[in-house]
Design a protein around this motif. Sequence first.
Motif, PDB file in Angstrom:
ATOM      1  N   MET A  35     -22.680 -18.776  10.544  1.00  0.00           N
ATOM      2  CA  MET A  35     -21.697 -18.952  11.607  1.00  0.00           C
ATOM      3  C   MET A  35     -20.593 -17.898  11.439  1.00  0.00           C
ATOM      4  N   MET A  36     -20.208 -17.283  12.541  1.00  0.00           N
ATOM      5  CA  MET A  36     -19.215 -16.201  12.510  1.00  0.00           C
ATOM      6  C   MET A  36     -18.193 -16.402  13.618  1.00  0.00           C
ATOM      7  N   THR A  37     -16.982 -15.937  13.370  1.00  0.00           N
ATOM      8  CA  THR A  37     -15.934 -15.998  14.386  1.00  0.00           C
ATOM      9  C   THR A  37     -14.997 -14.810  14.237  1.00  0.00           C
ATOM     10  N   HIS A  38     -14.505 -14.307  15.324  1.00  0.00           N
ATOM     11  CA  HIS A  38     -13.514 -13.240  15.256  1.00  0.00           C
ATOM     12  C   HIS A  38     -12.182 -13.780  14.735  1.00  0.00           C
ATOM     13  N   HIS A  39     -11.465 -12.956  13.992  1.00  0.00           N
ATOM     14  CA  HIS A  39     -10.067 -13.267  13.681  1.00  0.00           C
ATOM     15  C   HIS A  39      -9.179 -12.417  14.587  1.00  0.00           C
ATOM     16  N   ILE A  40      -7.945 -12.872  14.791  1.00  0.00           N
ATOM     17  CA  ILE A  40      -7.060 -12.263  15.787  1.00  0.00           C
ATOM     18  C   ILE A  40      -5.747 -11.857  15.142  1.00  0.00           C
ATOM     19  N   ALA A  41      -5.374 -10.604  15.343  1.00  0.00           N
ATOM     20  CA  ALA A  41      -4.059 -10.116  14.934  1.00  0.00           C
ATOM     21  C   ALA A  41      -3.292  -9.747  16.198  1.00  0.00           C
TER      22      ALA A  41
ATOM     23  N   ASP B 260     -13.978 -14.137   4.336  1.00  0.00           N
ATOM     24  CA  ASP B 260     -14.067 -13.509   3.026  1.00  0.00           C
ATOM     25  C   ASP B 260     -12.938 -12.497   2.853  1.00  0.00           C
ATOM     26  N   ASN B 261     -12.891 -11.845   1.706  1.00  0.00           N
ATOM     27  CA  ASN B 261     -11.807 -10.909   1.412  1.00  0.00           C
ATOM     28  C   ASN B 261     -11.784  -9.726   2.369  1.00  0.00           C
ATOM     29  N   ASP B 262     -12.962  -9.285   2.810  1.00  0.00           N
ATOM     30  CA  ASP B 262     -13.009  -8.180   3.772  1.00  0.00           C
ATOM     31  C   ASP B 262     -12.323  -8.570   5.075  1.00  0.00           C
ATOM     32  N   ALA B 263     -12.588  -9.780   5.538  1.00  0.00           N
ATOM     33  CA  ALA B 263     -11.982 -10.234   6.788  1.00  0.00           C
ATOM     34  C   ALA B 263     -10.469 -10.337   6.661  1.00  0.00           C
ATOM     35  N   VAL B 264      -9.993 -10.857   5.549  1.00  0.00           N
ATOM     36  CA  VAL B 264      -8.544 -10.982   5.343  1.00  0.00           C
ATOM     37  C   VAL B 264      -7.901  -9.601   5.289  1.00  0.00           C
ATOM     38  N   ALA B 265      -8.550  -8.674   4.588  1.00  0.00           N
ATOM     39  CA  ALA B 265      -8.015  -7.315   4.513  1.00  0.00           C
ATOM     40  C   ALA B 265      -7.991  -6.658   5.893  1.00  0.00           C
ATOM     41  N   LEU B 266      -9.046  -6.885   6.676  1.00  0.00           N
ATOM     42  CA  LEU B 266      -9.104  -6.312   8.018  1.00  0.00           C
ATOM     43  C   LEU B 266      -8.026  -6.915   8.923  1.00  0.00           C
ATOM     44  N   TRP B 267      -7.830  -8.217   8.804  1.00  0.00           N
ATOM     45  CA  TRP B 267      -6.790  -8.906   9.583  1.00  0.00           C
ATOM     46  C   TRP B 267      -5.420  -8.312   9.281  1.00  0.00           C
ATOM     47  N   ASN B 268      -5.114  -8.150   8.021  1.00  0.00           N
ATOM     48  CA  ASN B 268      -3.822  -7.579   7.635  1.00  0.00           C
ATOM     49  C   ASN B 268      -3.679  -6.136   8.112  1.00  0.00           C
ATOM     50  N   ALA B 269      -4.747  -5.364   8.005  1.00  0.00           N
ATOM     51  CA  ALA B 269      -4.709  -3.976   8.474  1.00  0.00           C
ATOM     52  C   ALA B 269      -4.471  -3.913   9.974  1.00  0.00           C
ATOM     53  N   ASN B 270      -5.044  -4.852  10.710  1.00  0.00           N
ATOM     54  CA  ASN B 270      -4.848  -4.872  12.162  1.00  0.00           C
ATOM     55  C   ASN B 270      -3.411  -5.234  12.530  1.00  0.00           C
ATOM     56  N   PHE B 271      -2.783  -6.094  11.739  1.00  0.00           N
ATOM     57  CA  PHE B 271      -1.364  -6.366  11.975  1.00  0.00           C
ATOM     58  C   PHE B 271      -0.525  -5.107  11.735  1.00  0.00           C
TER      59      PHE B 271
ATOM     60  N   TRP C 168       7.386  -7.769  16.832  1.00  0.00           N
ATOM     61  CA  TRP C 168       7.114  -8.557  15.633  1.00  0.00           C
ATOM     62  C   TRP C 168       5.642  -8.986  15.623  1.00  0.00           C
ATOM     63  N   PRO C 169       5.088  -9.162  14.435  1.00  0.00           N
ATOM     64  CA  PRO C 169       3.702  -9.630  14.343  1.00  0.00           C
ATOM     65  C   PRO C 169       3.617 -11.123  14.620  1.00  0.00           C
ATOM     66  N   GLY C 170       2.631 -11.526  15.369  1.00  0.00           N
ATOM     67  CA  GLY C 170       2.419 -12.951  15.625  1.00  0.00           C
ATOM     68  C   GLY C 170       1.625 -13.574  14.496  1.00  0.00           C
ATOM     69  N   LYS C 171       2.153 -13.475  13.307  1.00  0.00           N
ATOM     70  CA  LYS C 171       1.411 -13.857  12.105  1.00  0.00           C
ATOM     71  C   LYS C 171       1.967 -15.142  11.523  1.00  0.00           C
ATOM     72  N   GLY C 172       1.089 -16.120  11.347  1.00  0.00           N
ATOM     73  CA  GLY C 172       1.480 -17.383  10.750  1.00  0.00           C
ATOM     74  C   GLY C 172       0.639 -17.666   9.529  1.00  0.00           C
ATOM     75  N   PRO C 173       0.701 -18.879   9.022  1.00  0.00           N
ATOM     76  CA  PRO C 173      -0.064 -19.232   7.819  1.00  0.00           C
ATOM     77  C   PRO C 173      -1.563 -19.400   8.069  1.00  0.00           C
ATOM     78  N   VAL C 174      -1.955 -19.491   9.350  1.00  0.00           N
ATOM     79  CA  VAL C 174      -3.357 -19.722   9.702  1.00  0.00           C
ATOM     80  C   VAL C 174      -3.926 -18.459  10.347  1.00  0.00           C
ATOM     81  N   MET C 175      -5.136 -18.073   9.942  1.00  0.00           N
ATOM     82  CA  MET C 175      -5.820 -16.956  10.605  1.00  0.00           C
ATOM     83  C   MET C 175      -6.439 -17.475  11.893  1.00  0.00           C
ATOM     84  N   PRO C 176      -5.956 -17.022  13.053  1.00  0.00           N
ATOM     85  CA  PRO C 176      -6.526 -17.503  14.320  1.00  0.00           C
ATOM     86  C   PRO C 176      -7.986 -17.086  14.469  1.00  0.00           C
ATOM     87  N   THR C 177      -8.756 -17.925  15.137  1.00  0.00           N
ATOM     88  CA  THR C 177     -10.185 -17.672  15.329  1.00  0.00           C
ATOM     89  C   THR C 177     -10.528 -17.669  16.815  1.00  0.00           C
ATOM     90  N   ALA C 178     -11.588 -16.956  17.151  1.00  0.00           N
ATOM     91  CA  ALA C 178     -12.065 -16.927  18.536  1.00  0.00           C
ATOM     92  C   ALA C 178     -13.532 -16.540  18.551  1.00  0.00           C
TER      93      ALA C 178
END
Length: 523
Positions: A298-304, A417-428, A444-454
């Motif tokens: 199962m896969m989902t996009h993360h959003i920055a 995984d760590n790649d996704a988190v790193a990519l999310w941060n890079a996109n911010f 400002w970045p719309g960044k909270g404690p939860v990684m949004p999914t779509a």
Amino acid sequence: MANEKVDVVVVGSGASGSVYASVLAKAGKKVVVLDNGPDRPLTDLISSDIWGRRLKPAGGPILLGGKNPFAYANQGAYAVGGAALHYFAQFPRYLPTDFKMKSEHNRGHDWPIGYEDVAPFYDKVAEQIGVSGDAKAEEKWRPPGKPYPMPPLKIFPAGKVWLKGADANGIHLIPMASGMNSTTFKGRAACIYDGWCADGCPIGALANPLVTYLGEARKAQAEVRGLSNVTRVLTNQAGTRATGVEYYDAQKQRQVQEASVVVLAAWSAQNPRILLNSATDKHPNGLANSNKLVGKFMMTHHIAGTWALFDEDITPHMGTVGAQFMSYDRYAKTSYPGAFGSSFMSAGTSHKTTDYAQSRGDLFGPALAAYMKRAARGLTHLTIFGEDLPNIENRVELISDKDEYGLPMARLIHSFDNDAVALWNANFDQGMKIAKATDAKECWPGKGPVMPTAHLHGGAIMGTDSSNSVTNSYGQTHEIGNLWMAGPCIFPTEGASNPTYTIFSTALRGAEQLAAHWGSVAG
């Protein structure tokens, strides 16, 4: 209660199910479409967040788990037409690299087909339901194809203000390819740019199934039954053929719909649940699951998301809820050092009152009221979707809790995984660089404690054979020849761009294959 046997029963009436229903009904097959939601007319699609909430699920029968649970309320549907009834209708394509991740990077999976196999169906879908955009401009990133039947949608200031910042960062923004009418198309009205697309489009400018494939299926005498909850696929005694489905109707009465072919085109988490709940003595792990891959990957996009606030009136309420511009300039899997995966950018979505409030969740009372007055004139947003790699631990599995019909519910377990988190941060970081290079007064970045999914993908992925997949490239399951899967559940990787155009296109490819080889499949 048993119903008269039909040629094909399609479970789900969204983007993929509506395509199968249309193609097969027009080929002369007797088609029944079952959907768990009510069958609503276009006049029920009211431009209001409150009324639009009726089109979306309220929870169950899928529970959530993992470090980064998938938030599906706005991604699922409770209506005939599925999530495509209220989708954003952004129609970017997957790029050639998405089909060969394993070959190019030794990560994830390869698809058993390439871009060149899907490209003709991108063009067919555009011609059949209408796409607005600039196909020539997209050739900066993808192979040439036919022009879109309509020019791009109108551009509004909330989108234009991003051009300067993007250019300063070497990012080329082009008009978003969109499944919305920029002009009248096949008798359907052009968009009026009021920005309420996510609550349904009562004028039919948005290419939802009711006014496209499902409407065509009905004209060809397909029957659509709303409020029909499919619980199991039924098989013959030998376990070699699907014979139909079990479902519960609006009165909660058990029904059986026999069919020569079964197509599961429900939500990506619900399709595996149905297969797992269809276990028999011949299929103890569930149907099409002797390799235990059903419900896996199962896969989902993360959003920055990045917010920018301007002093001038940029009419943020106008346009479409999708976006005005898009870019693949950070789509290469290795665009950022220390991160892996594609990123897809979109800019200039329309906003409503709830968006203004949610953009500054730290404000309350008079401070929030003052901010919202400014936001209603000058707020805009840049979205960067990031890719999630296929991971066998991200899965759908049955649990002991039962639904109202006495069948096991399921849990969707998902962690980035760590790649996704790193990519999310890079996109911010990238989003903020772009925003700071605009003329915005604040960003400002719309960044909270939860990684949004779509956008949920996987669960019954396609592949070369049963050793690595559940279906072939058309969606036909390896184990049961007359049981087919459709939608993003069969995608072995997800890319980073919005998937619906590819959902329509792969479904059209599968449906045409089924129609052309009906005799050998249906028996």
